[in-house]
Design an enzyme around this catalytic site. Structure first.
Site, PDB file in Angstrom:
ATOM      1  N   GLN A  51      11.990  -4.172   1.464  1.00 20.11           N
ATOM      2  CA  GLN A  51      11.188  -3.665   2.558  1.00 20.11           C
ATOM      3  C   GLN A  51      10.557  -4.849   3.282  1.00 20.11           C
ATOM      4  O   GLN A  51       9.948  -5.727   2.665  1.00 20.11           O
ATOM      5  CB  GLN A  51      10.095  -2.748   2.020  1.00 20.11           C
ATOM      6  CG  GLN A  51      10.594  -1.426   1.469  1.00 20.11           C
ATOM      7  CD  GLN A  51      10.976  -0.474   2.572  1.00 20.11           C
ATOM      8  OE1 GLN A  51      10.133   0.196   3.152  1.00 20.11           O
ATOM      9  NE2 GLN A  51      12.260  -0.406   2.887  1.00 20.11           N
ATOM     10  N   SER A  73      12.322   2.880   1.384  1.00 20.59           N
ATOM     11  CA  SER A  73      13.024   2.383   0.198  1.00 20.59           C
ATOM     12  C   SER A  73      14.188   3.264  -0.234  1.00 20.59           C
ATOM     13  O   SER A  73      14.250   4.460   0.078  1.00 20.59           O
ATOM     14  CB  SER A  73      12.046   2.248  -0.968  1.00 20.59           C
ATOM     15  OG  SER A  73      11.125   1.221  -0.701  1.00 20.59           O
ATOM     16  N   GLU A  89       6.366   7.639  -6.428  1.00 24.39           N
ATOM     17  CA  GLU A  89       7.213   6.813  -5.581  1.00 24.39           C
ATOM     18  C   GLU A  89       8.249   6.058  -6.415  1.00 24.39           C
ATOM     19  O   GLU A  89       8.109   5.900  -7.624  1.00 24.39           O
ATOM     20  CB  GLU A  89       6.368   5.804  -4.800  1.00 24.39           C
ATOM     21  CG  GLU A  89       5.509   6.410  -3.715  1.00 24.39           C
ATOM     22  CD  GLU A  89       5.009   5.364  -2.741  1.00 24.39           C
ATOM     23  OE1 GLU A  89       5.239   5.537  -1.527  1.00 24.39           O
ATOM     24  OE2 GLU A  89       4.393   4.367  -3.179  1.00 24.39           O
ATOM     25  N   LEU A  93       5.580  -9.319   6.148  1.00 21.49           N
ATOM     26  CA  LEU A  93       5.265  -8.645   4.887  1.00 21.49           C
ATOM     27  C   LEU A  93       6.528  -8.210   4.159  1.00 21.49           C
ATOM     28  O   LEU A  93       7.443  -7.650   4.753  1.00 21.49           O
ATOM     29  CB  LEU A  93       4.378  -7.433   5.164  1.00 21.49           C
ATOM     30  CG  LEU A  93       3.973  -6.567   3.966  1.00 21.49           C
ATOM     31  CD1 LEU A  93       2.542  -6.050   4.123  1.00 21.49           C
ATOM     32  CD2 LEU A  93       4.922  -5.366   3.780  1.00 21.49           C
ATOM     33  N   ASN A 134       7.652  -5.841   0.779  1.00 22.94           N
ATOM     34  CA  ASN A 134       7.221  -5.009  -0.344  1.00 22.94           C
ATOM     35  C   ASN A 134       8.434  -4.543  -1.138  1.00 22.94           C
ATOM     36  O   ASN A 134       9.236  -5.402  -1.541  1.00 22.94           O
ATOM     37  CB  ASN A 134       6.258  -3.886   0.067  1.00 22.94           C
ATOM     38  CG  ASN A 134       6.779  -2.917   1.088  1.00 22.94           C
ATOM     39  OD1 ASN A 134       7.247  -3.301   2.146  1.00 22.94           O
ATOM     40  ND2 ASN A 134       6.690  -1.626   0.792  1.00 22.94           N
ATOM     41  N   ASP A 135       8.612  -3.277  -1.415  1.00 23.90           N
ATOM     42  CA  ASP A 135       9.535  -2.795  -2.451  1.00 23.90           C
ATOM     43  C   ASP A 135      10.915  -3.475  -2.450  1.00 23.90           C
ATOM     44  O   ASP A 135      11.549  -3.592  -1.393  1.00 23.90           O
ATOM     45  CB  ASP A 135       9.796  -1.300  -2.261  1.00 23.90           C
ATOM     46  CG  ASP A 135       8.533  -0.473  -2.175  1.00 23.90           C
ATOM     47  OD1 ASP A 135       7.435  -1.026  -2.293  1.00 23.90           O
ATOM     48  OD2 ASP A 135       8.658   0.753  -1.978  1.00 23.90           O
ATOM     49  N   ASP A 186      12.489   7.564  -1.251  1.00 20.10           N
ATOM     50  CA  ASP A 186      12.949   6.515  -2.169  1.00 20.10           C
ATOM     51  C   ASP A 186      14.097   6.978  -3.068  1.00 20.10           C
ATOM     52  O   ASP A 186      14.007   6.933  -4.305  1.00 20.10           O
ATOM     53  CB  ASP A 186      11.789   5.997  -3.042  1.00 20.10           C
ATOM     54  CG  ASP A 186      10.548   5.651  -2.238  1.00 20.10           C
ATOM     55  OD1 ASP A 186      10.694   5.351  -1.043  1.00 20.10           O
ATOM     56  OD2 ASP A 186       9.437   5.685  -2.803  1.00 20.10           O
TER      57      ASP A 186
END
Length: 501
Positions: A59, A103, A218, A40, A42-43, A162
């Site tokens: 991420q 993050s 976020e 996976l 993500n960010d 973050d």
């Protein structure tokens, strides 16, 4: 914890090698978007242009297509087209990050790259702990962790993460996405002289009962542009309001002025950055040409992730294409970076093309990796214009209501779902279509729709239709896509096969 770091790296690289053939056999694997080699993504994290290279950290959960104790993966490029998979930047190997290197951002300081990120911890009582951490690199590839630089202050829940860092005059500043103890989203500002010792300045903006903007903010990003301060963030917990806020979580921005001394951001209304189904956690950097470049995650947390078909091939999610930001008339415009034109191949062109109360299929538009541009006439008497993509997704413009809508089939039950925005006058559409994604730039980036699409791969046809007469110029390019390779350092570290595109 060097042994744990080595062990985690070894396991991640083994995961890449074990599932590489399965991942790359997926017909929905993308041609010109950054993806995880397995697992996976993500960010986007640590986006920076440093020593003539763009660095995109991300991420990454290498061991499954769900969320967990995240790593920081790492891609670099000199031209935003040819990408190199670098050695893993961060693993959750230390006590202060044992449940994930969450993050953060990157800065250039004294010729070194410094990463700031959130260390996520679940203690023995399964309670969340959060730490803002620092890692330093001489070469932008190998990072030495320096540990915790900020602990959780009073008044906030452990949803405090973050960090985005930048320099203003002779001081360094950090903004952190947060949640108050009363469950209101907000952004918190810190200041430092040396990037080590940080002073809490205050809460520069936040959700309030009489102006509710979510229970958690976020992925904050704050920068100065064209004489104003811009604050990007991703609020969670907004309820849909007509055509607005229809994803589970949102991403957007406000424009105003940050009072650094008073630690208050005076700003206008919140605006969504993207109108599509999948867009979240965008991050920007200023490159050496002076462009403000944005990359976002083409996903949304908690929004049908478990139903995406790529999970059967051991991977999920990707980044958007890089975009250049501009402000026009007090509003963001996003444009694909110029470098993407280098991907253009065979051209099909049709000038002054008219369709009148009809639906037609142009075989020249068939394909699944392409760029399409339409430039519309000024006074055509039409009620509706529609682009049907592969019998899976549709772009529909209603001239009377001035609403542009993207429809697609739901990942789960194949019912029709939609996202929309107001467009007073439709002038141009620019579509980037890539195997299982679409990004639509409306009126030179006045609005953007970013979404995943999973049509039947046997259907590559596009139909155009109208109610009334519509005239437009049309251009279509086949696109060559990105190239990928694995750095020699990563191959030595992993003893792995090179990544293919």
């Amino acid at each position: 914890m060097q042994n744990k770091d080595r062990s985690l790296r070894k396991k991640a690289y083994e995961e890449i090698k074990e599932y590489q053939e399965i991942v790359e056999s997926d017909p929905y694997r993308l041609d010109f978007h950054l993806m995880p080699p397995v697992g996976l993504m993500n960010d986007p994290n640590g986006l920076i242009h440093w020593k003539d290279k763009y660095h995109v950290f991300f991420q990454w959960m290498p061991f499954k297509t769900g969320h967990g104790a995240k790593f920081w993966g790492h891609y670099t490029s000199q031209d935003l087209i040819h990408w190199i998979f670098e050695p893993i930047a961060l693993t959750p190997s230390e006590w202060y990050e044992q449940n994930g290197c969450y993050s953060g951002s990157a800065v250039n300081h004294d010729g070194k790259m410094k990463l700031f990120y959130t260390g996520n911890v679940k203690n023995e009582r399964n309670e969340r702990e959060t730490y803002q951490c620092l890692a330093v690199s001489e070469d932008g590839i190998h990072f030495e962790k320096k540990g915790v630089v900020i602990h959780l202050p009073e008044g906030y829940s452990a949803h405090f993460r973050d960090p985005k860092v930048w320099k203003h005059h002779d001081k360094w500043y950090m903004i952190i996405g947060a949640q108050t103890k009363d469950h209101f989203g907000c952004a918190v500002l810190y200041m430092s002289d040396d990037l080590i010792d940080w002073e809490l300045k205050g809460e520069i903006s936040g959700s309030k009962e009489n102006d509710y903007l979510g229970y958690m903010w976020e992925c904050p990003d704050l920068f100065h542009m064209d004489g104003v301060d811009v604050f990007l963030f991703s609020p969670q917990g907004l309820e849909p309001q007509g055509i607005h806020y229809n994803n589970v979580h949102q991403s957007g921005y406000v424009i105003g002025e940050l009072d650094y001394d008073g630690a208050v951001l005076h700003h206008g209304p919140f605006c969504e950055l993207d109108r599509g189904f999948e867009f979240y956690a965008p991050q920007t950097t200023l490159d050496e040409e002076g462009r403000r470049i944005l990359i976002g995650w083409m996903g949304v947390p908690d929004q049908d992730e478990e139903k995406q078909p790529t999970r059967a091939y051991k991977w999920i999610h990707n980044m958007t294409i890089p975009r250049e930001l501009r402000i026009k008339n007090g509003k963001f415009h996003q444009s694909p970076v110029e470098e993407l034109k280098k991907m253009r191949g065979t051209l099909f062109e049709k000038k002054d093309f008219n369709i009148n109360n009809e639906s037609l299929h142009l075989s020249e538009l068939d394909g699944d990796v392409m760029e399409i541009v339409l430039k519309f006439g000024h006074a055509d008497p039409y009620n509706r214009f529609e682009i049907d993509l592969f019998d899976y997704a549709k772009l529909i413009y209603q001239n009377e209501s001035k609403v542009l809508t993207l429809e697609r089939k739901n990942f789960d039950n194949k019912s029709t779902e939609s996202r929309s925005c107001q467009i007073p006058k439709l002038a141009t559409l620019q579509l980037f279509i890539d195997q299982s994604s679409i990004e639509v730039f409306v009126n030179d980036g006045e609005e953007v729709f970013s979404s995943r699409i999973f049509p039947d791969k046997k259907n590559s046809s596009i139909h155009l239709s109208s109610s009334g007469s519509v005239t437009f110029d049309l251009w279509k390019w086949e696109l060559t896509g990105y190239t990928y390779q694995t750095s020699e350092e990563a191959k030595r570290e992993a003893n792995m096969n090179p990544l293919n595109g």
